[in-house]
Write an enzyme that holds these catalytic residues in place. Structure first.
Site, short mmCIF file in Angstrom:
data_model
loop_
_atom_site.label_atom_id
_atom_site.label_comp_id
_atom_site.label_asym_id
_atom_site.label_seq_id
_atom_site.Cartn_x
_atom_site.Cartn_y
_atom_site.Cartn_z
NE ARG A 230 -0.16 -16.87 -7.13
CZ ARG A 230 -0.05 -16.69 -5.82
NH1 ARG A 230 0.62 -15.66 -5.35
NH2 ARG A 230 -0.62 -17.53 -4.99
CG HIS B 227 -1.70 -11.43 -4.57
ND1 HIS B 227 -2.62 -11.43 -3.55
CD2 HIS B 227 -0.96 -12.55 -4.40
CE1 HIS B 227 -2.42 -12.50 -2.80
NE2 HIS B 227 -1.43 -13.19 -3.29
CB SER C 77 -7.23 -19.49 -2.54
OG SER C 77 -6.15 -20.38 -2.67
CG HIS D 246 -3.60 -13.91 -7.23
ND1 HIS D 246 -4.60 -14.70 -7.73
CD2 HIS D 246 -2.94 -14.67 -6.32
CE1 HIS D 246 -4.53 -15.90 -7.14
NE2 HIS D 246 -3.53 -15.89 -6.29
NE ARG E 234 4.33 -14.22 -3.16
CZ ARG E 234 3.23 -14.91 -2.90
NH1 ARG E 234 3.29 -16.20 -2.66
NH2 ARG E 234 2.07 -14.31 -2.88
CG LEU F 283 3.14 -15.47 8.41
CD1 LEU F 283 3.00 -16.29 7.14
CD2 LEU F 283 2.93 -16.36 9.62
CB ALA F 284 8.61 -11.58 8.13
C1 LIG Z 1 -5.27 -12.09 0.19
C2 LIG Z 1 -3.88 -12.66 0.23
C3 LIG Z 1 -3.69 -14.04 0.19
C4 LIG Z 1 -2.41 -14.59 0.22
N1 LIG Z 1 -2.26 -15.94 0.19
C5 LIG Z 1 -1.02 -16.48 0.27
C6 LIG Z 1 -0.85 -17.88 0.29
O1 LIG Z 1 -1.80 -18.66 0.23
N2 LIG Z 1 0.41 -18.37 0.37
C7 LIG Z 1 1.50 -17.55 0.44
O2 LIG Z 1 2.60 -18.04 0.55
N3 LIG Z 1 1.35 -16.21 0.44
C8 LIG Z 1 0.12 -15.65 0.34
N4 LIG Z 1 -0.02 -14.30 0.32
C9 LIG Z 1 1.16 -13.44 0.53
C10 LIG Z 1 1.54 -13.41 1.99
O3 LIG Z 1 0.39 -13.43 2.79
C11 LIG Z 1 2.33 -12.17 2.38
O4 LIG Z 1 3.33 -11.92 1.46
C12 LIG Z 1 2.98 -12.35 3.74
O5 LIG Z 1 2.04 -12.78 4.68
C13 LIG Z 1 3.64 -11.08 4.21
O6 LIG Z 1 4.11 -11.27 5.52
P1 LIG Z 1 5.01 -10.18 6.25
O7 LIG Z 1 5.28 -10.72 7.60
O8 LIG Z 1 6.15 -9.86 5.37
O9 LIG Z 1 4.11 -8.87 6.31
P2 LIG Z 1 2.66 -8.58 6.95
O10 LIG Z 1 1.96 -9.79 7.38
O11 LIG Z 1 1.98 -7.68 5.99
O12 LIG Z 1 2.98 -7.79 8.26
C14 LIG Z 1 3.38 -6.47 8.26
C15 LIG Z 1 3.49 -6.02 9.68
O13 LIG Z 1 4.15 -4.78 9.71
C16 LIG Z 1 3.44 -3.86 10.49
N5 LIG Z 1 3.74 -2.54 9.96
C17 LIG Z 1 3.73 -2.12 8.67
N6 LIG Z 1 4.13 -0.85 8.59
C18 LIG Z 1 4.41 -0.45 9.84
C19 LIG Z 1 4.88 0.76 10.40
N7 LIG Z 1 5.19 1.81 9.65
N8 LIG Z 1 5.03 0.82 11.74
C20 LIG Z 1 4.75 -0.25 12.53
N9 LIG Z 1 4.32 -1.42 12.04
C21 LIG Z 1 4.16 -1.51 10.71
C22 LIG Z 1 2.02 -4.28 10.42
O14 LIG Z 1 1.33 -3.82 11.54
C23 LIG Z 1 2.18 -5.80 10.41
O15 LIG Z 1 2.30 -6.26 11.74
C24 LIG Z 1 -1.30 -13.74 0.27
C25 LIG Z 1 -1.49 -12.36 0.30
C26 LIG Z 1 -2.75 -11.83 0.24
C27 LIG Z 1 -2.91 -10.36 0.14
#
Ligand SMILES: Cc1cc2nc3c(=O)[nH]c(=O)nc-3n(C[C@H](O)[C@H](O)[C@H](O)COP(=O)(O)OP(=O)(O)OC[C@H]3O[C@@H](n4cnc5c(N)ncnc54)[C@H](O)[C@@H]3O)c2cc1C
Ligand code: SF4
Ligand code: FES
Lengths: 637, 261
Positions: free
Chosen positions: A330, A401, A284, A266, A435, A43-44
């Protein structure tokens, strides 16, 4: 190390507007002359890469999976918060801000959190316009549900697949930019190190996971959005590939690591079933809207749940926290579950579990209403356990989590390395020591869609950046280090597998730096981890070569980094002589077993500075001010 | 009650890289607990292979929760194995019997070349999405989320379609190696929502064109894709795609006649 948080002055409500106005702009025609590296497509990273590409920057985006759509954000289930107040139930930006600061147990930066709450409303608009199929009411308006730590209904959701749908929205926006030629996507490519030239982040060194090729990429700025490091515990709800390599190696190049010990456990996950277990599955938090949590009143009660009459059940959350009940935050819910299991009242084969019971809701609302809300979660539970949650209560237990800690960033999301920004779960900025549910998705998208497009432009426009390409000697030097590391791992050919080390590390972390922590355990864990790390580098067996697709090698690099980060987490937990949010030091609790903060001594973010291999890291402190929400003991009673 | 355990024999496709020839190899999987997932069973086999000084079996996985779409291979000729509506990472060993022999092979399709063992290259799916599987909306320019109401039925159909995880099982199961279900799902998802209307025709034209550029086969309505799909995406998504495409082809021809683009 100097920590300049660059928090704007003036009233918090106008701070983001004012700082946006103060920021320098890059002239539209000049944007394409700037190149930006985005590591991560969750997402980020996905939202950042798409937005920056659309603005005209020359973007390279990296992920280790075979497609950006598979980033771990895809797995988020429950929902995303936004202060829309569509329910007319008293929500506001200020209330979301207040809940988040309080939920974080007064260890987050107020100005960041306020901005997050402001941006939340734009996120929903943006995602709806992209075609994210949020749940709707019959009248066609967006629907909401409630999440822990809040008394208003402000969570938007797409069945039990909110993260998937939000990520597909960002992914599609990203692919549109790939199509337009403004973003070049590098899949199956792992960042292994950061390149700094004249004190500024100017590129990365990567490994192509199919060919094994080590490659250099130069840019004017580097953005890390590589997710959380919960897998340091081996068993967690994170995807198997989630790792700390990018942020850890950047840390070793000078980026401060803030609050590494702040991890979220969690409360509602499927309990461990055997020692082959490879990950834990979240159920969830939204289930706590309609499920009631209980254990038998008496310890050692082995009767089937249906045989235990109402008056021999203990709905312990409803009993201890009557006003929030099953919807306490949580950290509180997890500790309460641990407490009843420690008393010998846990359920299931291992005694490490509590019931999450839907019988009352099914009676009240009918099975079809419950199926509509949670059908896919119930199915998942059934697939994994072979049990039917429509007829018997789920068994759940807390699991690792989320990591609130991460690389330190200032208000503009820049790390202590100029030109390197950190977004999403990889930074430490918004959630303090705990969080609230449904706010990680919000943060990732706020950072990527609505913050970085401004702050990156400000950086590029206010710094003179000399031309740099990959022929610079700094690239050659880092490349050599990366090559050496890979070669060293492959050359050991010892007796133990990579994952056996990972499991052992995970157990040390869970036992000593998990739900309950104390000084003796943490000190002991540090020694154990050092020993384990030493053994790893002498006895690990990484089969195969570096010249092709080698999943063991990929994993070995990640585990090597976890073996270092784990130690830092224990050090951080050991130094923080207080309990706050997810960090529960057994020595610091009230008589009722609630966390006891020490605001006088610990109202700061701990930003650790790397000082060299096997040298104690240096602690830097960013004091936190609470001018709007006044620190008080959190009460959910 | 202790979970039951079983002994299995695996025959697994081993191929060093895209250019190398492949072959089936036989492995024992002893003492498999019925509570293990299929991939956990393979983890245990791999740990043994490594300890024996052999190369572990490469297979893709990440979330292990049936949502990221990374995992997937054929088990006895069936994509994702025998349990309906379930990815291989969510398939548990209680669905197998002691003494069974299992044949594991990668997805087979020209558009999905094998990279190693059970790992294939599915980048063609990203290119199909890049060819129009989106709504163009500039960041920050969206109207209020409730400004356009979306009937619940439309939102539900869109969500049914959007549930696709991009795993590729539909292609692997199809005798023609067509990607109609995957593409139809995205066209239906966006085409059902008011937000997706402006680009609806262009999207259908471009995505369908990309399908053939990627060397996927043509859909002849056999329906094997639906049977294999772990998210049970319905066949009607293909019909929706065909309708949108046909309509778009007509109108765009009209545009060409009048000289417009
Ligand atoms: C099962 C589960 C359910 C969740 N439910 C919720 C919810 O309902 N609501 C909520 O707000 N949050 C929820 N969360 C938390 C939330 O999903 C995450 O905190 C959030 O999606 C993280 O997003 P991000 O973009 O920071 O990282 P990520 O989505 O983890 O993306 C990381 C990216 O970095 C890349 N990457 C990593 N290391 C490297 C590297 N060395 N080289 C190249 N690429 C790399 C990966 O390929 C990936 O594309 C949940 C988490 C889990 C585990
Ligand atoms: S349509 Fe089904 S089988 Fe095909 S990619 Fe999507 S989820 Fe997989
Ligand atoms: S590993 Fe993610 S769907 Fe199977």
């Amino acid at each position: 190390m100097k920590l300049d948080s660059r928090i704007p002055s003036g009233p918090i409500e106008q701070a983001w507007d004012k700082s946006r106005f103060d920021m320098k702009l890059v002239n539209p025609a000049n944007k394409r002359k700037f190149s930006v590296i985005v590591v991560g497509s969750g997402l980020a990273g996905g939202s950042a890469a798409a937005s920056l590409g659309e603005l005209g920057y020359n973007v390279k985006c990296f992920c280790f999976q075979d497609s950006p759509r598979r980033a771990h954000s895809i797995a988020a289930q429950g929902g995303i918060n936004a202060a829309k107040n569509y329910q007319n139930d008293g929500d506001s930006i200020y209330r979301l801000f207040y809940d988040t600061v309080k939920g974080g147990d007064f260890r987050a930066r107020e100005y960041n959190v306020y901005r997050l709450a402001q941006n939340s409303v734009n996120i929903i608009d943006q995602c709806v316009a992209q075609g994210v199929p949020f749940a709707r009411e019959y009248g066609g308006a967006l629907a909401n549900r409630s999440f822990g730590g809040a008394q208003v209904s402000r969570t938007f959701y797409a069945r039990g697949q909110t993260g998937q749908q939000l990520l597909l929205g960002a992914y599609q926006a990203l692919e549109a930019q790939v199509d337009a030629g403004s973003v070049k996507m590098y899949t199956r490519t792992e960042m292994l190190d950061l390149v700094i030239i004249n004190g500024k982040a100017r590129g990365i060194v990567t490994r192509n996971l199919v060919t094994g090729q080590i490659e250099s990429h130069a840019a004017d700025a580097v953005i890390l959005a590589t997710g959380g490091y919960g897998n340091v515990f081996y068993l967690s709800t994170n995807a198997k590939g989630s790792n700390c390599t990018a942020i850890w190696r950047a840390h070793k190049r000078g980026a401060a690591f803030a609050n590494p010990c702040f991890t979220q456990i969690h409360p509602t996950c499927i309990p461990v079933s055997g020692d082959y277990q490879s990950k834990l599955t979240l159920m969830s938090e939204s289930l706590r809207n309609d499920g009631r949590i209980w254990v038998p009143l008496k310890g050692g009660d082995k009767r089937a749940p249906s045989q235990i009459p109402e008056n021999e059940r203990d709905y312990y959350l409803e009993r201890r926290y009557p006003s929030f009940g099953n919807l306490v935050p949580r950290d509180v819910a997890s500790r309460a579950a641990k407490a009843v299991c420690d008393e010998g009242r846990g359920v299931g084969e291992t005694g490490l579990g509590v019931y999450l019971d839907f019988a009352d809701s099914i009676n009240r609302l009918g099975r079809s209403a419950i199926e509509e809300r949670y059908g896919n979660l119930f199915e998942m539970y059934n697939r994994i356990t072979g049990e039917d949650p429509y007829t018997a209560p789920m068994r759940i237990y807390p699991a690792i989590h989320y990591t609130m800690g991460g690389l330190w960033v200032d208000y503009q999301l820049m790390s202590t390395i100029p030109g390197m920004f950190v977004l999403g779960e990889a930074n430490f900025s918004d959630h303090g020591a705990n969080r609230l549910g449904a706010s990680a998705l919000m943060q990732g998208l706020s950072d990527g869609y609505f913050v970085i497009p401004y702050t990156l432009g400000n950086y590029l426009a206010s710094n003179k950046l000399e031309k740099v390409d990959t022929s610079a000697p700094e690239f050659a030097a880092v490349t050599k280090e990366v090559n050496d590391l890979v070669a060293q791992m492959l050359s050991i050919k010892g007796k133990r597998t990579v994952s056996s080390y990972h499991r052992e590390l995970g157990k040390i972390m869970w036992d000593n730096c998990g739900m309950g922590r104390n000084a003796a355990g943490l000190s002991n864990a540090i020694t154990q981890i050092q020993g384990l790390r030493h053994e790893f580098w002498n006895n690990v067996n990484v089969p195969g070569s570096g010249e092709d697709l080698n999943q063991q090698l990929e994993n070995a690099g990640r585990v090597a980094d976890f073996l270092e980060l784990g130690e830092l987490m224990c050090r951080d937990a050991l130094h923080r002589n207080e309990s706050c949010g997810g960090h529960f030091r057994e020595e610091y609790q009230t008589e009722e077993g609630e966390a006891m903060r020490d605001d006088e001594n610990f109202q700061y973010a701990a930003a650790w500075e790397y000082a060299g291999q096997d040298t104690e890291p240096i602690l830097n402190k960013e004091p936190l001010a609470f001018d709007y929400v006044h620190p008080a003991q959190r009460s959910y009673k | 009650m202790k979970p039951a355990s079983m002994n299995l024999t695996l025959h697994v496709w081993r191929q060093a890289n895209a250019a190398a020839p492949g072959r089936m190899e036989r492995y024992d999987a002893p003492n498999v607990s019925e509570d293990m997932s299929f991939l956990e069973m393979l983890d245990v086999v791999n740990e043994q292979l490594i300890s024996d000084g052999k190369e572990p079996i490469a297979f893709e996985h990440d979330c292990r929760e049936g949502i990221c779409g990374s995992c997937g291979f054929m088990v006895n000729g069936v994509a994702h194995g025998p349990q309906k509506g379930t990815t291989i990472c969510q398939l548990h060993m209680r669905h197998f019997k002691d003494g069974e022999e299992l044949f594991l092979e990668p997805w087979r399709a020209t558009a999905f070349p094998v990279l190693k063992d059970l790992v294939v290259d599915r980048a063609a799916f990203d290119r199909i999405i890049a060819a129009g599987g989106y709504v163009s909306v500039r960041t920050g320019s969206a109207p209020d989320g409730n400004a356009i109401s979306v009937p619940k039925e439309a939102a539900d159909i869109a969500m049914d379609a959007a549930a696709c995880i991009g795993c590729g099982a539909c292609v692997a199961a199809c005798p023609n190696a067509a990607a109609a279900l995957f593409t139809g799902a995205k066209i239906s998802h966006l085409g059902t929502l008011p937000q997706g209307q402006a680009e609806r025709s262009r999207r259908a034209l471009r995505m369908v064109e990309q399908l053939s550029l990627e060397q996927f086969g043509s859909c002849t309505n056999i329906g094997e894709c639906v049977a294999a799909c772990p998210k049970q995406i319905p066949l009607e998504m293909i019909a929706r795609m065909n309708r949108d495409h046909l309509k778009a082809a007509w109108t765009s021809r009209g545009e060409h006649r009048s000289g417009g683009e």
